[in-house]
Enzyme design. Structure first.
Site, mmCIF file in Angstrom:
data_model
loop_
_atom_site.group_PDB
_atom_site.id
_atom_site.type_symbol
_atom_site.label_atom_id
_atom_site.label_comp_id
_atom_site.label_asym_id
_atom_site.label_seq_id
_atom_site.Cartn_x
_atom_site.Cartn_y
_atom_site.Cartn_z
ATOM 1 C CE LYS A 35 -0.345 -0.078 5.072
ATOM 2 N NZ LYS A 35 -1.289 0.010 5.990
ATOM 3 N NE ARG A 130 -6.063 0.698 12.205
ATOM 4 C CZ ARG A 130 -5.173 0.664 11.531
ATOM 5 N NH1 ARG A 130 -4.020 1.777 11.582
ATOM 6 N NH2 ARG A 130 -4.447 -0.385 11.157
ATOM 7 C CE1 TYR A 255 13.434 32.313 2.837
ATOM 8 C CE2 TYR A 255 13.640 29.797 2.670
ATOM 9 C CZ TYR A 255 13.286 31.129 2.124
ATOM 10 O OH TYR A 255 13.356 31.285 0.718
ATOM 11 C CG MET A 303 9.647 24.025 -1.750
ATOM 12 S SD MET A 303 8.586 25.092 -2.776
ATOM 13 C CE MET A 303 7.643 26.153 -1.456
#
Length: 358
Positions: A35, A130, A255, A303
């Site tokens: 998955k 769950r 930053y 980023m």
């Protein structure tokens, strides 16, 4: 030219890990859990590489259909099951097993007219709380499935561990005993062990094991390494230095100017950032592997880039590889520095990262 950043996926490691898990659980079939895009390793890459697995576990119908469309003919098991009549009909049409864990799914089965009976895994909530039917509901639900002509017989049985990745937690033994007591003397295949169950709780291995993270060479237990179990890391996340800069004592970088050099040094800028899935919250000191050594991240991850302290005597050059995790730098170690789990790191890489199977 090789793309960067890139996730290099080792077919040798994947095959080694499947073979090793078979050695650890010699009496069990292997439901390889692929998955979340094969835990970030590429859904079809992994499935084709592990075509000798006994079956594949998926979370969502579209994942299972992608395998069928990709030519995978192995047994497929949908671990969250179906949520509409269309899904159920499609699963049966494509020979995909389904977990049944709630009343809505049960009623859909009972009211359906299918081309052939569905192969079902009845999920018992033995303590995860769950998904699954409670122990008190189990007998009645089992009887309804037995009476349903749309369900293939025998019915298969499944549960899932809450704390198997804590080897000293007694709740896992409680779950094993509860599951075994409920299904005693019933026909059908049984599956209980995830990666942690397979590695740490051999009494849970049953007919099928369901390894996920261990298939990719990663330990599910914090403080442990896959290599301790004979597993090999299947992913190496690689980028490059795109700048090497002389940096003076007292100067900041990045930053917010959150880091200042205590002494003269050289900094390397690596072409990877949170836009690629590398965590923005990686703290200063998180290691990166450059030319045979660990070097620390300094300043904030941005980023597209992050910065590492190469040291004053560094001879590293623009274009040199920077390995974010892999054989030399285990993803478990990086995850521990960041305060997360290896599962999250490998599954959160974005499409900007090329996934390359060797």
């Amino acid at each position: 030219m090789k793309p960067f950043p890139r996730a290099e996926i080792s077919s040798k490691a994947l095959q080694n890990n499947l073979a090793r898990l078979r050695e650890i659980a010699p009496g069990s079939k292997v439901m390889a859990v692929v998955k979340a895009n094969g835990y970030g390793h590429g859904l079809l890459n992994v499935a084709h590489c592990l075509d000798n697995a006994d079956g594949f576990g998926l979370a969502r119908p579209e994942e299972a259909l992608a395998l069928r469309e990709g030519g995978v003919k192995s047994k497929l098991i949908l671990l969250e099951g179906f949520f509409s009549q269309v899904d159920l009909t499609t699963l049966v049409e494509h020979d995909i097993d389904t977990v049944v864990h709630n009343e809505v799914q049960l009623e859909l089965l009972e009211s359906s007219i299918l081309a052939k009976p569905a192969t079902v895994w009845l999920k018992i909530d033995s303590g995860m709380h769950r998904l699954g039917f409670t122990p008190e509901q189990f007998a009645a639900v089992y009887a309804r499935l037995e009476a349903c002509p749309q369900v293939a017989k025998p019915i298969n049985l499944m549960s899932h561990f809450a704390c198997a990745d804590e080897p000293d937690n007694p709740s896992t033994k409680v779950q094993i005993n509860l599951f075994n007591d409920l299904i005693k003397d019933l026909p059908g295949q049984r599956s209980l062990a995830n990666s942690a169950g397979t590695l740490y709780w051999p009494e849970s291995q049953a007919d099928w094991i369901r390894p996920g993270i261990a298939l990719y060479g990663v330990s599910p237990v914090i403080g442990d390494l896959g290599g301790n179990h004979g597993l090999m890391p299947a992913m190496e996340l690689v980028s490059q230095l795109i700048a090497v800069r002389d940096h003076k004592a007292g100067e900041p970088v990045g930053y917010g100017s959150s880091w200042y050099a205590k002494e003269d040094t050289k900094l390397g800028v690596v072409a990877i950032g949170y836009g690629d899935g590398y965590p923005r919250n990686a703290p200063e000191g998180t290691p990166v592997w450059v030319n045979g050594r660990r070097v620390p991240i300094v300043g904030r991850v941005s980023m597209d880039m992050l910065t590492v302290d190469l040291g004053i005597n560094a001879t590293d050059l623009i274009g040199d590889d920077a390995i974010l995790w892999g054989k030399a730098l285990p993803v478990e170690e990086v995850a521990e520095h960041i305060g997360t789990i290896a599962y999250e790191l490998v599954t959160k890489l974005t499409p900007r990262v090329a996934v390359c199977l060797d």
